[in-house]
Design a protein around this motif. Sequence first.
Motif, PDB file in Angstrom:
ATOM      1  N   THR A 213       7.041  -0.574   3.921  1.00  0.00           N
ATOM      2  CA  THR A 213       8.115  -0.823   5.006  1.00  0.00           C
ATOM      3  C   THR A 213       8.475  -1.914   5.282  1.00  0.00           C
ATOM      4  O   THR A 213       9.474  -2.107   5.915  1.00  0.00           O
ATOM      5  CB  THR A 213       8.423   0.518   5.927  1.00  0.00           C
ATOM      6  N   ALA A 219       7.277   2.384  -2.446  1.00  0.00           N
ATOM      7  CA  ALA A 219       6.093   3.632  -2.463  1.00  0.00           C
ATOM      8  C   ALA A 219       5.593   3.885  -3.680  1.00  0.00           C
ATOM      9  O   ALA A 219       5.999   3.837  -4.809  1.00  0.00           O
ATOM     10  CB  ALA A 219       6.525   4.654  -1.869  1.00  0.00           C
ATOM     11  N   LYS A 249       7.682   5.680   6.978  1.00  0.00           N
ATOM     12  CA  LYS A 249       6.811   6.308   6.239  1.00  0.00           C
ATOM     13  C   LYS A 249       6.757   7.915   6.244  1.00  0.00           C
ATOM     14  O   LYS A 249       6.204   8.737   5.580  1.00  0.00           O
ATOM     15  CB  LYS A 249       5.253   5.838   6.903  1.00  0.00           C
ATOM     16  N   THR A 289       2.277  12.408   6.216  1.00  0.00           N
ATOM     17  CA  THR A 289       1.925  11.408   4.994  1.00  0.00           C
ATOM     18  C   THR A 289       0.272  10.904   5.293  1.00  0.00           C
ATOM     19  O   THR A 289       0.306  10.731   6.279  1.00  0.00           O
ATOM     20  CB  THR A 289       2.768  10.171   4.819  1.00  0.00           C
ATOM     21  N   SER A 291      -0.932   8.186   4.611  1.00  0.00           N
ATOM     22  CA  SER A 291      -1.240   6.973   4.924  1.00  0.00           C
ATOM     23  C   SER A 291      -1.085   6.463   6.263  1.00  0.00           C
ATOM     24  O   SER A 291      -1.307   5.652   6.621  1.00  0.00           O
ATOM     25  CB  SER A 291      -0.076   5.823   4.066  1.00  0.00           C
ATOM     26  N   GLU A 294       3.201   5.965  11.767  1.00  0.00           N
ATOM     27  CA  GLU A 294       4.208   4.864  11.835  1.00  0.00           C
ATOM     28  C   GLU A 294       3.529   3.863  12.573  1.00  0.00           C
ATOM     29  O   GLU A 294       3.129   3.780  13.581  1.00  0.00           O
ATOM     30  CB  GLU A 294       5.610   5.195  12.346  1.00  0.00           C
TER      31      GLU A 294
END
Length: 431
Positions: A213, A219, A249, A289, A291, A294
Amino acid sequence: MKKLVYSAIALAVSVLSLTSCEDVPAPYTLPTASENTEIKVAPKGSGTAEDPFNVVALDSLMDNEFDANATYYVKGVVSQVGTFNESFGNITYYIKDEEASTTFYVYRGLGLGGANFTSESDIAIGDSVVVAGNVTIYNGTKEFVTNKSHIVYLNGKTASNSGTSTAEPTGTGTETDPYNVAAVLKLYENNSYDSNKEVYVKGIVAKVGSIDTVNYGNATYYISDDGTSTNDFEIYHGFYLNGEKFTSKSQLKKGQTVVVCGKLTLYNTTKEMDKESKLISIEGEGTSTESGSEAAGQITTSSFNLTDAAEWGTQTLTDGTKIIAEAGTGSNSPKFYIAGSGTLRVYPGNTLTFEATKNIKSITILCDSYNGINYTAQGMATASVGTIALNELTYTISDINSNKVVLTNSNTNTGGKSQLRILSFVINYAN
């Protein structure tokens, strides 16, 4: 097939000469004299799902000609278990024929049916397995390709009875009739895809690899027909709806059903949708997500699109923050390597400077692990500002309150263990 002759001398030499995908020695010791009994095993199998190779047959095949794009099946027992990578759900291990000596290297392989491993205890020495995937020879080592192998049989449990995808190919690749993932993978089997033509593919997000981002707004994620990592398909550096950049995200989550449009390609042995694809639709709530939450300034080192072995130099984020990697007192300059998941290698004496347009509150750095070695410079990284702490693979620099911090690899040793291999950064600003 070559004639197999094993002796005590040959076995010792083969163990000493075994190298990994990286520039570090394999973490195991020489066998004792009692283990050096000559073993002869005949090559067996044809390498298919119905008739897997034994380990000797696959090893012999790679001394002659092998197809790097083919999926080979091999049956054996686990002889050694190495690194479990929690971030990517894979494990590095070795297999061999029962009571034989020849081993084959499974580098960062996935679990049963292509699912992620959850811990290093998911497989153990002595387990009976059939492994399927693409193979290669990397720096002299015969091995399964990173994240391109999975277990289809584990101690009597098979992919077919563990809920893996059995979808039949459907669709024509148009917007009104998109391919399913099985149909796309079938195109690669037949080599019948057109890399210059955009196609539409529908699937369920099985894994979100990374969402950038900060820098490029793209992505990397994986879709499949059943939402698992079995027979999934990689969407590499794709954009959000209507080709817009990702700004959060939370915009893409595991379990959501998507239609994506882009061009198909084969990168080395990876079947993927090429960069700059775009999402057409997203349905469902999905789950958080993988990952992480945020965070301001979350960056993966692979998101800068550097070529393999390129010097890092200075990389500037869209918010103006610069990440500067310099040789410092070291003999080598910091470089980016694609191998594995893509890492920035910071060698002894090198410096890494974070220079922002506003004060930085903290920096979190995730390092890589390979073959039992955590590439954290053995805990000898120092920061010019703030307090630095190492927790396994994660460095945290806190209480910075400055727009500039210099991280130094102060290790004075040589070799792989002295390196920092950085997968990602998270930069949190004070204001």
